[in-house]
Write a protein that holds these residues in place. Structure first.
Motif, PDB file in Angstrom:
ATOM      1  N   ARG B 234       0.842  -1.205   0.000  1.00 15.96           N
ATOM      2  CA  ARG B 234       0.000   0.000   0.000  1.00 15.96           C
ATOM      3  C   ARG B 234       0.870   1.245   0.000  1.00 15.96           C
ATOM      4  NH1 ARG B 234      -2.718   0.998   4.915  1.00 15.96           N
ATOM      5  NH2 ARG B 234      -4.069   2.545   4.010  1.00 15.96           N
ATOM      6  N   ARG B 235       1.881   1.208   0.859  1.00 15.91           N
ATOM      7  CA  ARG B 235       2.763   2.355   0.985  1.00 15.91           C
ATOM      8  C   ARG B 235       3.506   2.607  -0.334  1.00 15.91           C
ATOM      9  NH1 ARG B 235       7.606   3.102   3.625  1.00 15.91           N
ATOM     10  NH2 ARG B 235       7.863   0.858   3.892  1.00 15.91           N
ATOM     11  N   ALA B 237       2.445   1.844  -3.305  1.00 20.21           N
ATOM     12  CA  ALA B 237       1.511   2.338  -4.331  1.00 20.21           C
ATOM     13  C   ALA B 237       1.361   3.856  -4.234  1.00 20.21           C
ATOM     14  CB  ALA B 237       0.155   1.657  -4.176  1.00 20.21           C
ATOM     15  N   LEU B 238       1.235   4.339  -3.010  1.00 21.51           N
ATOM     16  CA  LEU B 238       1.066   5.785  -2.838  1.00 21.51           C
ATOM     17  C   LEU B 238       2.353   6.518  -3.224  1.00 21.51           C
ATOM     18  CD1 LEU B 238      -0.953   7.924  -2.007  1.00 21.51           C
ATOM     19  CD2 LEU B 238      -0.185   7.691   0.366  1.00 21.51           C
ATOM     20  N   ARG B 239       3.475   5.927  -2.852  1.00 17.67           N
ATOM     21  CA  ARG B 239       4.763   6.549  -3.184  1.00 17.67           C
ATOM     22  C   ARG B 239       4.937   6.595  -4.709  1.00 17.67           C
ATOM     23  NH1 ARG B 239      10.596   4.072  -1.428  1.00 17.67           N
ATOM     24  NH2 ARG B 239      11.859   5.649  -2.487  1.00 17.67           N
ATOM     25  N   SER B 241       2.615   6.764  -6.862  1.00 19.19           N
ATOM     26  CA  SER B 241       1.667   7.692  -7.498  1.00 19.19           C
ATOM     27  C   SER B 241       2.320   9.054  -7.748  1.00 19.19           C
ATOM     28  CB  SER B 241       0.414   7.851  -6.626  1.00 19.19           C
ATOM     29  OG  SER B 241       0.682   8.689  -5.507  1.00 19.19           O
ATOM     30  N   VAL B 242       3.279   9.409  -6.914  1.00 21.22           N
ATOM     31  CA  VAL B 242       3.975  10.690  -7.106  1.00 21.22           C
ATOM     32  C   VAL B 242       4.769  10.659  -8.407  1.00 21.22           C
ATOM     33  CG1 VAL B 242       5.732  12.226  -6.144  1.00 21.22           C
ATOM     34  CG2 VAL B 242       4.076  11.115  -4.620  1.00 21.22           C
ATOM     35  N   LEU B 243       5.410   9.529  -8.649  1.00 24.50           N
ATOM     36  CA  LEU B 243       6.190   9.415  -9.887  1.00 24.50           C
ATOM     37  C   LEU B 243       5.265   9.424 -11.099  1.00 24.50           C
ATOM     38  CD1 LEU B 243       8.814   6.656  -8.894  1.00 24.50           C
ATOM     39  CD2 LEU B 243       8.728   9.069  -8.279  1.00 24.50           C
ATOM     40  N   ASP B 244       4.137   8.725 -10.993  1.00 23.53           N
ATOM     41  CA  ASP B 244       3.201   8.677 -12.121  1.00 23.53           C
ATOM     42  C   ASP B 244       2.622  10.064 -12.429  1.00 23.53           C
ATOM     43  OD1 ASP B 244       3.625   5.974 -12.285  1.00 23.53           O
ATOM     44  OD2 ASP B 244       1.903   5.451 -11.016  1.00 23.53           O
ATOM     45  N   THR B 245       2.454  10.851 -11.388  1.00 20.84           N
ATOM     46  CA  THR B 245       1.866  12.183 -11.560  1.00 20.84           C
ATOM     47  C   THR B 245       2.680  13.056 -12.509  1.00 20.84           C
ATOM     48  OG1 THR B 245       0.948  12.103  -9.337  1.00 20.84           O
ATOM     49  CG2 THR B 245       1.163  14.282 -10.334  1.00 20.84           C
ATOM     50  N   ILE B 246       3.994  12.938 -12.427  1.00 17.98           N
ATOM     51  CA  ILE B 246       4.803  13.883 -13.205  1.00 17.98           C
ATOM     52  C   ILE B 246       5.094  13.394 -14.622  1.00 17.98           C
ATOM     53  CG2 ILE B 246       5.849  14.760 -11.070  1.00 17.98           C
ATOM     54  CD1 ILE B 246       8.488  13.448 -12.135  1.00 17.98           C
ATOM     55  N   ILE B 272      13.743   8.613 -12.886  1.00 18.91           N
ATOM     56  CA  ILE B 272      12.421   8.254 -12.349  1.00 18.91           C
ATOM     57  C   ILE B 272      12.149   6.768 -12.560  1.00 18.91           C
ATOM     58  CG2 ILE B 272       9.930   8.587 -12.711  1.00 18.91           C
ATOM     59  CD1 ILE B 272      11.066  10.934 -11.217  1.00 18.91           C
ATOM     60  N   LEU B 275      14.241   4.763 -10.227  1.00 14.49           N
ATOM     61  CA  LEU B 275      13.702   4.853  -8.869  1.00 14.49           C
ATOM     62  C   LEU B 275      12.498   3.933  -8.705  1.00 14.49           C
ATOM     63  CD1 LEU B 275      13.640   6.234  -6.099  1.00 14.49           C
ATOM     64  CD2 LEU B 275      12.381   8.119  -7.126  1.00 14.49           C
ATOM     65  N   GLU B 278      13.649   0.566  -8.003  1.00 11.73           N
ATOM     66  CA  GLU B 278      14.143   0.434  -6.628  1.00 11.73           C
ATOM     67  C   GLU B 278      12.994   0.326  -5.639  1.00 11.73           C
ATOM     68  OE1 GLU B 278      17.160   2.847  -4.918  1.00 11.73           O
ATOM     69  OE2 GLU B 278      18.426   2.788  -6.718  1.00 11.73           O
ATOM     70  N   ILE B 279      11.936   1.111  -5.886  1.00 15.74           N
ATOM     71  CA  ILE B 279      10.790   1.053  -4.967  1.00 15.74           C
ATOM     72  C   ILE B 279      10.162  -0.339  -5.015  1.00 15.74           C
ATOM     73  CG2 ILE B 279       8.467   1.934  -4.532  1.00 15.74           C
ATOM     74  CD1 ILE B 279       9.428   4.677  -5.539  1.00 15.74           C
TER      75      ILE B 279
END
Lengths: 554, 486
Positions: B234-235, B237-239, B241-246, B272, B275, B278-279
């Motif tokens: 879950r954590r 996925a939210l993290r 989402s920041v990369l997907d946003t840009i 990106i 990263l 890595e996530i």
């Protein structure tokens, strides 16, 4: 307007070019200058006459924020005390400055840091109810997207230094959707959306997409980072919105306002410390057996001294050459003791605070005798006349000395006479034909500064013997000591010219090359000198020029 | 309230930066091998047959070449082992490592292309075999990056680490991008026959990390042994989402940029993507974080402490399988660090620092001093290799046995500034692919006989092959693989 005096020291150019094995370039620029040093000299130097305004120049490569700019920007954007960019990999230099697009790479390690930093900054914002409320004045958990949209539109406008489109705002809502799907709160979603604003290329890069003339916002960004090393403030953004920056008067008014503002002090660390190469002085290493007095704190004090000294020039209308002949500096208690200045501080000076002192009694002058300059041009256990001569030629006159061949710093001890001074040893050394070409140019300038030891203290003796501080410039002009050298350099037209070139490289963000850039630098120096030749007039002429305001002219 | 929340945020920025700031002791690594691999087995399966690691360890300012050669190094080629070769004097502290190394001598790198600025030239070409360009960062993929790309096909984790000890902008006329970095990313062409080509062009120098505390963070931040896999997902996925946003920002911007600007933008999005990987890999889960290292930077020889700490972190990163590729710059080229604390540094020639000391001009007292400096550097490098040997790998054997450590400098002779008859040392058997305890000599050839000279480029072709990369060439002059590994 008065033509620039005929670049009168042309004979020096000739002398340098002709010196034996040393192919020192003061009279040519071919764009092959290494990115660590200043740009080459002027091909028109020595030509005389009035320089016409050039008509073309080439574009700069898109620049990311460097480490200093990143820290300053998040400070002003978020009111944070965190300095996340201190942990980023070091910025590479172009033309001596970390503001040159082609040299500012962005490896995956930066991106890892950008992401960690974005989250830490938003967490930090969230940690302060007051600051959080400034950016999030609505109730996100009850008002939902209506709140998020208005928050993100305003935050992105500041962070991206321009108004944002509806599509862009919509794109920023993505983390809120993911938060919803994964069972996180809207606040969690908004925090991630705010982090995305800080990871966006619109934040990381100083984006310029106008085909020719920069638009108001692009210009505001260039201006703000050039003078303040940080994002534009609201006044500047408003001037951009009103179209004022596209007019000479409006732009000039902003330059005046910004230079008068306290934030202009950032110009010293960003520009001056790079121009004169004292940026990393606190990391300068010494042999503690020889220079026990030098500590990172003393290095920091020397940087402060240099910054304060140059700040005077920034807010004065005096010609830049006055920096060379000045008879004052700034010291704190530590530095006063170091320089042997016995005059007590004026009343009210608190410990650690700097005050202005007259240096004539302390055998010191202006720019050339700043502790920062004398120290960074020394080795760990002694002075380096080579480095000092090289510094004067490259950083103050924009001459290009080729990098040293082997066997430069080591001075063989064999054959050394007892009690020989460094100068005597080096003079034997530079009789070696392999090295003599450049050494004949650089060493005799550096010798003239031998009255100052490797950490900037005045001295009369090197070991047991008296210092011989006579020096010679490449055109056979003789002088004795730093003050005479400063007086000679203060009449050299290449000093303001060289400063203009450095400021152009720094502010436009590209290594100058070719005759076109040379012509711009000469033209703008000529304009500035005609207006009195102050640092401010140089800055203003560059910023008001097309070279700064347009992206490229073919 | 504010205060508590602020503390939490600061704690997150420096998350696991638990280094004590007090002076003194360097780190010890109480690793628990059993715990180390436990989580890994459940987390993901490793598609590589057997882990292979690569470390490139660069030291600055060359060597005193007259002494940095095993006895019998003449103009003919040979390949000797065991008692038939002896360590050269500067490696006197390496006797226990002799059976783990290959000493390769006689190679050339850029000698024939020499221009003023030997340190920058040699450093720029160190792992790329590419001649630098004055104006801007141009090169091609460095050998470590080519290896790391290959390893990432079967190992998820940190792609590679670039480490060092300082970046203070030393340069000799080339850009600082050639003197502060040794790892480079450039274009890769994957050919139909399975080979790869690394073209010359605009390239990205990979800035290094100098602060051991930041390295520690990078390796272990965010690791929470008590978090469930579902919670972690879950954590993540939210993290992410920041990369997907840009991503759309990049897409929209790209069309409005010039070719050169676009290349800068692409650097961001390359990062990106890396990263994201890595996530997903959730590294740090493979072993218990070691106890926080203590380091003091107050002593005169603080540099040695910093080196020790970096060495420990490199070993732990490899041993925990967080990454498999590391490049390390012991110093930047032209480094003028104070070395007055090294026994034998006697102030000859009025100097006591690294680069100034390397220019001995043939003076006996200065040579003596330079010798002491080089010996000291070798002692430090030896201690790193020893740590690799003492660390236990997954198979119960020494970590060094499954690794290859490359050791070299940006120039040959520190005083003469040359790039010919160079020596490199490799340590480790790379899982049996490299036969150690040998001296392999290639005929140095001389300045006018380049046809017969073997280059770093040739050396790297073999190295790449050992890691499963078949390259069509390497750098400016790597044309054929050469046998140095057996």
């Amino acid at each position: 307007m008065a033509p620039l005096r005929a670049w009168g020291r042309a004979s020096l150019v000739t002398a340098l070019v002709l010196v034996g094995a040393c192919t020192a370039k003061l009279g040519e620029t071919d764009g092959t200058t290494g990115s660590g040093g200043p740009n080459g000299g002027g091909s028109h130097v020595g030509g005389g006459g009035v320089v016409e305004k050039p008509t073309s120049f080439s574009p700069a490569v898109m620049r990311r924020l460097n480490r200093v700019e990143y820290n300053n920007t998040v400070r002003d954007l978020l009111g944070t005390e965190l300095r996340p960019a201190d942990a980023f990999p070091v910025d590479d230099l172009g033309g001596g400055f970390p503001t040159v697009g082609s040299s500012l790479s962005l490896s995956p390690a930066y991106v890892i840091n950008y992401e960690a930093s974005a989250h830490a900054l938003i967490d930090d914002l969230f940690s302060s109810e007051t600051r959080w409320a400034q950016h999030v004045p609505c109730a996100i958990d009850t008002e939902g997207d209506a709140c998020a949209t208005s928050v993100l539109r305003e935050f992105a406008r500041k962070a991206w230094r321009r108004p944002v489109t509806d599509d862009e705002v919509t794109s920023l809502l993505h983390p809120l959707r993911v938060a919803e799907a994964e069972g996180f709160t809207p606040t969690d979603g908004l925090r991630h959306a705010l982090a995305a604003v800080l990871l966006s290329p619109y934040f990381i890069f100083k984006v310029e997409v106008s085909p020719d003339q920069l638009d108001g916002y692009e210009l505001a960004t260039r201006l703000s980072y050039s003078l303040w090393g940080t994002m534009p403030d609201e006044a500047l953004l408003q001037a951009a919105a009103a179209g004022e920056l596209l007019e000479d008067d409006g732009l000039a008014a902003q330059v005046d306002r910004m230079l008068a503002d306290d934030r202009a002090k950032a110009f010293l660390d960003n520009f001056a410390a790079r121009w004169l190469d004292y940026h990393d002085l606190e990391k300068h290493e010494v042999n503690a057996d020889v220079f026990a007095e030098f500590t990172p704190e003393l290095g920091e004090a020397m940087k402060q001294e240099a910054n304060r000294f140059i700040y005077d020039a920034l807010i004065s209308d005096a010609p830049v050459s006055d920096m060379l002949t000045a008879q004052h500096t700034y010291v704190n208690e530590q530095l006063a003791a170091h320089y042997g200045i016995t005059e007590p501080p004026p009343a009210g000076v608190t410990p650690g605070e700097f005050w202005r002192v007259d240096t004539s009694a302390a055998n010191r002058g202006g720019l050339l005798t700043l502790g920062a300059l004398l120290t960074h041009t020394s080795l760990t256990s002694r002075t380096s006349p080579v480095k000092r001569g090289d510094f004067v030629l490259k950083h103050l006159l924009c001459g290009e000395i080729p990098p040293p061949p082997p066997e430069v710093e080591g001075i063989p001890d064999s054959g050394a006479a007892a009690n020989e001074t460094l100068r005597e040893r080096m003079e034997r050394h530079s009789s070696d034909p392999a090295c003599s070409g450049c050494h004949k140019v650089m060493d005799p300038i550096g010798f003239g500064l031998e009255n100052f030891d490797g950490i900037g203290r005045f001295r009369t003796h090197d070991g047991a013997k008296e210092v011989d501080a006579t020096g010679t410039l490449p055109d056979e002009v003789h002088f004795e000591g730093a003050l005479e050298l400063a007086a000679i350099l203060s009449t050299d037209e290449r000093f303001p010219f060289c400063l203009t070139k450095h400021f152009m490289t720094y502010s436009i963000g590209r290594v100058l090359k070719g005759n076109v850039d040379e012509a711009w630098a000469q033209y703008l120096t000529q304009q500035a000198v005609a207006e009195g030749g102050s640092l401010r007039s140089i800055i203003k002429n560059v910023i008001l020029s097309e070279a700064f305001r347009r992206r490229a002219v073919e | 309230m504010d205060k508590t929340r602020r503390k939490l945020a600061e704690a997150r920025l420096r998350s696991r930066r638990r280094f004590l700031q007090t002076a003194g002791v360097t780190i010890t690594l109480p690793l628990l091998p059993s715990l180390m691999w436990e989580r890994r087995a459940s987390a993901q399966t490793d598609a590589c047959d057997k882990p292979k690691r690569f470390v490139a360890y660069m030291f600055g300012n060359g060597v005193h070449k007259a002494e940095f050669k095993p006895a019998g190094s003449g103009s003919t080629a040979f390949n000797v082992s065991g008692d038939d070769w002896q360590l050269p004097a500067p490696l006197r502290t390496w006797e226990d490592l002799k059976s783990d190394i290959v000493f390769v001598s006689g190679l050339e790198n850029m000698e024939r292309r020499r221009e003023a600025g030997d340190h920058g030239l040699g450093c720029g070409a160190l792992l790329t075999a590419r001649m630098p360009t004055r104006e801007k960062p141009r090169s091609s993929m460095s050998v470590d990056q080519a290896i790391a790309d290959k390893i990432q096909e079967c190992h998820s984790g940190v792609h590679s680490l670039q480490l060092g000890t300082h970046s203070v902008g030393y340069h000799d006329g080339w850009g600082t991008f050639y003197t502060q970095n040794i790892s480079w990313r450039g274009e890769v062409i994957r050919n139909a026959d399975g080979t790869v080509t690394f073209p010359h062009g605009d390239a990205t120098p990979l800035g290094k990390e100098n602060d051991p505390r930041a390295v520690f963070d990078r390796l272990f931040a965010g690791y929470d042994p008590n978090e469930s896999e579902a919670e972690a997902a879950r954590r993540r996925a939210l993290r992410k989402s920041v990369l997907d946003t840009i991503v759309p920002h990049g897409d929209s911007l790209r069309n409005r940029l010039s070719v050169e600007d676009r290349a800068k933008l692409d650097e961001l999005f390359t990062g990106i993507r890396s990263l994201e990987l890595e996530i997903e890999a959730g590294h740090g889960a493979n072993c218990m974080p070691p106890e926080q290292p203590r380091m003091g930077l107050t002593n005169n020889d603080a540099f040695r402490d910093q080196l020790n700490t970096m060495h420990d972190l490199m070993v732990v990163a490899l041993q925990c399988d967080i990454t498999r590729v590391i490049t390390f710059m012991q110093t930047d080229p032209i480094s003028d660090r104070n070395f007055s604390y090294i026994p034998g540094v006697n102030g000859a020639g009025g100097v006591t620092s690294d680069h100034a000391g390397s220019h001995h001009s043939g003076d006996p007292a200065m040579i003596e001093q330079y010798r002491a400096m080089v010996n000291w550097k070798m002692e430090q490098i030896g201690s790193f290799i020893r740590k690799m040997k003492e660390a236990t790998d997954i198979d119960g054997g020494p970590l060094l046995d499954n690794s290859l450590v490359w050791v070299g400098s940006e120039i040959g002779d520190g005083d003469a500034h040359d790039h010919q008859d160079l020596s490199v040392i490799t340590a480790g058997k790379l899982g049996g692919l490299v036969t150690t305890d040998r001296h392999v000599r290639f005929p140095p050839g001389g300045w006018r006989d380049y046809d017969k000279v073997k280059t770093y480029g040739d050396f790297y072709l073999t190295l790449l092959d050992l890691f499963g990369v078949q390259a069509t060439g390497f750098g400016d002059d790597g044309v054929e693989a050469i046998t140095w590994h057996r």
